[in-house]
Design an enzyme around this catalytic site. Sequence first.
Site, PDB file in Angstrom:
ATOM      1  N   LYS A  27       0.771  -1.286   0.105  1.00 21.69           N
ATOM      2  CA  LYS A  27      -0.065   0.017   0.108  1.00 21.69           C
ATOM      3  C   LYS A  27       0.841   1.086  -0.058  1.00 21.69           C
ATOM      4  O   LYS A  27       0.506   2.012  -0.637  1.00 21.69           O
ATOM      5  CB  LYS A  27      -0.973  -0.048   1.275  1.00 21.69           C
ATOM      6  CG  LYS A  27      -1.705   1.178   1.339  1.00 21.69           C
ATOM      7  CD  LYS A  27      -2.421   1.062   2.673  1.00 21.69           C
ATOM      8  CE  LYS A  27      -1.821   1.948   3.969  1.00 21.69           C
ATOM      9  NZ  LYS A  27      -1.483   3.114   4.022  1.00 21.69           N
ATOM     10  N   ASN A  28       1.888   1.305   0.797  1.00 25.91           N
ATOM     11  CA  ASN A  28       2.690   2.367   1.083  1.00 25.91           C
ATOM     12  C   ASN A  28       3.665   2.718  -0.424  1.00 25.91           C
ATOM     13  O   ASN A  28       4.282   3.801  -0.299  1.00 25.91           O
ATOM     14  CB  ASN A  28       3.427   2.461   2.274  1.00 25.91           C
ATOM     15  CG  ASN A  28       2.620   2.637   3.546  1.00 25.91           C
ATOM     16  OD1 ASN A  28       1.302   2.893   3.639  1.00 25.91           O
ATOM     17  ND2 ASN A  28       3.255   2.270   4.521  1.00 25.91           N
ATOM     18  N   ARG A  97      -5.900   9.715   4.202  1.00 33.13           N
ATOM     19  CA  ARG A  97      -4.979  10.717   4.780  1.00 33.13           C
ATOM     20  C   ARG A  97      -3.908  10.940   4.180  1.00 33.13           C
ATOM     21  O   ARG A  97      -3.421  11.949   4.050  1.00 33.13           O
ATOM     22  CB  ARG A  97      -4.780  10.130   6.163  1.00 33.13           C
ATOM     23  CG  ARG A  97      -4.014  11.052   7.401  1.00 33.13           C
ATOM     24  CD  ARG A  97      -3.379  10.171   8.115  1.00 33.13           C
ATOM     25  NE  ARG A  97      -2.647   9.327   7.663  1.00 33.13           N
ATOM     26  CZ  ARG A  97      -1.424   9.755   7.134  1.00 33.13           C
ATOM     27  NH1 ARG A  97      -1.054  11.109   6.989  1.00 33.13           N
ATOM     28  NH2 ARG A  97      -0.458   8.974   6.689  1.00 33.13           N
ATOM     29  N   CYS A 121      -5.159  12.831  13.285  1.00 36.15           N
ATOM     30  CA  CYS A 121      -5.556  11.505  12.711  1.00 36.15           C
ATOM     31  C   CYS A 121      -5.546  10.621  13.812  1.00 36.15           C
ATOM     32  O   CYS A 121      -5.310  10.813  14.955  1.00 36.15           O
ATOM     33  CB  CYS A 121      -4.810  11.029  11.588  1.00 36.15           C
ATOM     34  SG  CYS A 121      -3.158  10.253  11.850  1.00 36.15           S
ATOM     35  N   ARG A 126      -0.754  14.641  12.939  1.00 35.06           N
ATOM     36  CA  ARG A 126      -0.020  14.357  11.931  1.00 35.06           C
ATOM     37  C   ARG A 126       0.438  15.664  11.029  1.00 35.06           C
ATOM     38  O   ARG A 126      -0.078  15.968   9.945  1.00 35.06           O
ATOM     39  CB  ARG A 126      -0.815  13.545  10.966  1.00 35.06           C
ATOM     40  CG  ARG A 126      -0.097  12.483   9.982  1.00 35.06           C
ATOM     41  CD  ARG A 126      -0.047  11.016  10.767  1.00 35.06           C
ATOM     42  NE  ARG A 126       0.637  10.133  10.011  1.00 35.06           N
ATOM     43  CZ  ARG A 126       0.333   8.837   9.529  1.00 35.06           C
ATOM     44  NH1 ARG A 126      -1.029   8.619  10.245  1.00 35.06           N
ATOM     45  NH2 ARG A 126       0.789   8.114   8.815  1.00 35.06           N
ATOM     46  N   ASP A 311       4.515   0.292  11.929  1.00 40.92           N
ATOM     47  CA  ASP A 311       3.251  -0.208  11.502  1.00 40.92           C
ATOM     48  C   ASP A 311       3.154  -1.720  11.890  1.00 40.92           C
ATOM     49  O   ASP A 311       1.893  -2.179  11.928  1.00 40.92           O
ATOM     50  CB  ASP A 311       2.976  -0.300  10.002  1.00 40.92           C
ATOM     51  CG  ASP A 311       3.011   1.280   9.412  1.00 40.92           C
ATOM     52  OD1 ASP A 311       2.608   1.910  10.264  1.00 40.92           O
ATOM     53  OD2 ASP A 311       2.903   1.494   8.346  1.00 40.92           O
ATOM     54  N   ARG A 403      -8.420  -0.231   4.219  1.00 44.22           N
ATOM     55  CA  ARG A 403      -7.496   0.642   3.617  1.00 44.22           C
ATOM     56  C   ARG A 403      -6.186   0.004   3.524  1.00 44.22           C
ATOM     57  O   ARG A 403      -5.470   0.535   2.415  1.00 44.22           O
ATOM     58  CB  ARG A 403      -6.965   1.883   4.657  1.00 44.22           C
ATOM     59  CG  ARG A 403      -8.273   2.772   4.829  1.00 44.22           C
ATOM     60  CD  ARG A 403      -8.074   3.760   5.769  1.00 44.22           C
ATOM     61  NE  ARG A 403      -6.509   4.284   5.484  1.00 44.22           N
ATOM     62  CZ  ARG A 403      -5.613   4.441   6.296  1.00 44.22           C
ATOM     63  NH1 ARG A 403      -5.791   4.478   7.683  1.00 44.22           N
ATOM     64  NH2 ARG A 403      -4.494   5.017   5.838  1.00 44.22           N
TER      65      ARG A 403
HETATM   66  C1  UD1 Z   1       4.279   6.506   6.191  1.00 43.29           C
HETATM   67  C2  UD1 Z   1       3.483   5.380   5.969  1.00 43.29           C
HETATM   68  C3  UD1 Z   1       2.939   4.896   7.351  1.00 43.29           C
HETATM   69  C4  UD1 Z   1       4.296   4.672   8.554  1.00 43.29           C
HETATM   70  C5  UD1 Z   1       5.249   5.642   8.392  1.00 43.29           C
HETATM   71  C6  UD1 Z   1       6.263   5.628   9.197  1.00 43.29           C
HETATM   72  C7  UD1 Z   1       2.496   5.812   3.801  1.00 43.29           C
HETATM   73  C8  UD1 Z   1       1.345   6.162   3.263  1.00 43.29           C
HETATM   74  N1  UD1 Z   1       2.434   5.892   5.284  1.00 43.29           N
HETATM   75  O1  UD1 Z   1       3.582   7.353   6.999  1.00 43.29           O
HETATM   76  O2  UD1 Z   1       2.174   3.760   7.170  1.00 43.29           O
HETATM   77  O3  UD1 Z   1       3.489   4.407   9.657  1.00 43.29           O
HETATM   78  O4  UD1 Z   1       5.540   6.225   7.189  1.00 43.29           O
HETATM   79  O5  UD1 Z   1       6.974   4.735   8.689  1.00 43.29           O
HETATM   80  O6  UD1 Z   1       3.627   5.740   3.465  1.00 43.29           O
HETATM   81  N2  UD1 Z   1       6.328  14.376  10.868  1.00 43.29           N
HETATM   82  C9  UD1 Z   1       6.285  15.560  11.451  1.00 43.29           C
HETATM   83  N3  UD1 Z   1       6.408  16.537  10.321  1.00 43.29           N
HETATM   84  C10 UD1 Z   1       6.069  16.395   9.086  1.00 43.29           C
HETATM   85  C11 UD1 Z   1       5.988  14.667   8.760  1.00 43.29           C
HETATM   86  C12 UD1 Z   1       6.299  13.890   9.565  1.00 43.29           C
HETATM   87  O7  UD1 Z   1       6.262  15.988  12.455  1.00 43.29           O
HETATM   88  O8  UD1 Z   1       6.124  17.157   8.154  1.00 43.29           O
HETATM   89  C13 UD1 Z   1       6.319  13.400  11.916  1.00 43.29           C
HETATM   90  C14 UD1 Z   1       4.983  12.544  12.001  1.00 43.29           C
HETATM   91  O9  UD1 Z   1       3.845  13.308  12.759  1.00 43.29           O
HETATM   92  C15 UD1 Z   1       5.461  11.099  12.682  1.00 43.29           C
HETATM   93  C16 UD1 Z   1       6.551  10.988  11.886  1.00 43.29           C
HETATM   94  O10 UD1 Z   1       7.276  12.349  11.730  1.00 43.29           O
HETATM   95  O11 UD1 Z   1       5.626  11.373  14.216  1.00 43.29           O
HETATM   96  C17 UD1 Z   1       6.853   9.983  11.010  1.00 43.29           C
HETATM   97  O12 UD1 Z   1       6.161  10.380   9.826  1.00 43.29           O
HETATM   98  P1  UD1 Z   1       6.431   9.951   8.442  1.00 43.29           P
HETATM   99  O13 UD1 Z   1       7.592   9.268   8.313  1.00 43.29           O
HETATM  100  O14 UD1 Z   1       6.229  11.340   7.722  1.00 43.29           O
HETATM  101  O15 UD1 Z   1       5.055   9.139   8.087  1.00 43.29           O
HETATM  102  P2  UD1 Z   1       4.076   9.138   6.969  1.00 43.29           P
HETATM  103  O16 UD1 Z   1       4.799   9.464   5.537  1.00 43.29           O
HETATM  104  O17 UD1 Z   1       3.015   9.975   7.385  1.00 43.29           O
END
Ligand code: UD1
Length: 422
Positions: A27-28, A97, A121, A126, A311, A403
């Site tokens: 999915k990711n 999301r 979320c 997030r 995850d 999802r």
């Molecule tokens: C992606 C995955 C999700 C997985 C996560 C971590 C997808 C669609 N989703 O989510 O399943 O759990 O990676 O491996 O690929 N953060 C900030 N600011 C930002 C961006 C992130 O503070 O601008 C924080 C987030 O709140 C979180 C952490 O960084 O606490 C990790 O987020 P991130 O690596 O960005 O995860 P996602 O890309 O949202």
Amino acid sequence: MWVNTMPKFIINGGRQLCGELMVQGAKNSVLPLLAATILCSGTSVLHNCPKLSDVAASMNILKHLGCLCQFDAGSITVDTNNFKCSRIPDKLMLKMRSSVIFLGAILGRCGFATISSPGGCELGPRPIDLHISSLKRLGVMTNEKHGFIEFYAPNGLMGNEINLSFASVGATENIILAAVTAKGRTIIYNAAKEPEICDLCNFLNTCGAHIRGSGTDTIIIDGVDSLIGCEHNVIPDRIVVATFMAAAAITGGEIVLNNINSSHITAICSVFEESGCDISIFDNKLCLKSPPKLSRVSTIRTSIYPGFPTDAGPILLSMLALSNGSSIIVENIFENRFRYVDELKRLGANINVEGRVAIIEGVDKLSAAYCRCTDLRGGAALVVAGLAAKGTTIVDDIYHIKRGYEKIDYNLSLLGADIKEV
Ligand code: UD1
């Protein structure tokens, strides 16, 4: 009278799961790949795509942008010949999301994009501050009004050096998507190293991009004028692998999973081995044989790749609830990841959560109960526990599970589980 018509799983637990399954595509990976097709002229074909609600939501966004988009036998074809830049209605973006992942690609293609300000979320707040500050480094300006953020690049996107304060997966993907057709060179320091990042870069490079260093913490992108669609195989879903492994292990079963990539699941396999499972891997096939009783494991700390993935935390926690001692999971990525634990306790699990730490005291048996999914992986954790709990467990609000898992009930039935959706 109020009637709850939400789909749910009814699980008659206590059956050993044995058999062989194919693992779906990740999915990711498929979500950013679908966003990436926007940058390509002509037709892109993605094979090994899972049929998920998030995938359907992404396809609807592409269709809104004028793309012809078709899902046929696990392959998605995206034809961008009639692409038109337009604002994506909120109702399409809010369906998923991760729709923020379209930001970089739309900016790359149109030079502007609008998204609604992301709220919290199910895993806690997030924020997308890293996405925004990085895009600004590429020449993007923003304007926030009435719950929306407008992004525009008045002088076009321009390469730059970006130092991420945290190796965010989504921010790394958005930078890559915005930089791939920007003018000049972009260097991302402290980039995310997840396999899904490599999958995205491999796809883009086949389409004509110049990206080096994916899978390391420094990614170098030399902007190109255009990209041409290609055919690409989506990598296997490592979290789905962990889910089926846990389902077999918690029921004392034995399974073979096909279409795995062993290098993506090293951290996951170590925990299963420590819990007493016997794992053997031949090429893209994994065999797991569970012990008569699962053992406790040493502290699991979720972290960025190649560490233990956040995850997979809920799924392993669920499995360890039935082990022979106490284990600890420390969640280092998301603030509010343990909401599903209260639901798991309804099945008799003995877990204490303090902040980011969950202490799991293994119990001898789980018992059937009614429970509700709070999020995607928490929902999968409830299914795993329900498979081991004697009696009839009802897992409600399974739209979360849909999802990320294609036909999970059907696949578990193939392994001998008694699970059906009502
Ligand atoms: C992606 C995955 C999700 C997985 C996560 C971590 C997808 C669609 N989703 O989510 O399943 O759990 O990676 O491996 O690929 N953060 C900030 N600011 C930002 C961006 C992130 O503070 O601008 C924080 C987030 O709140 C979180 C952490 O960084 O606490 C990790 O987020 P991130 O690596 O960005 O995860 P996602 O890309 O949202």
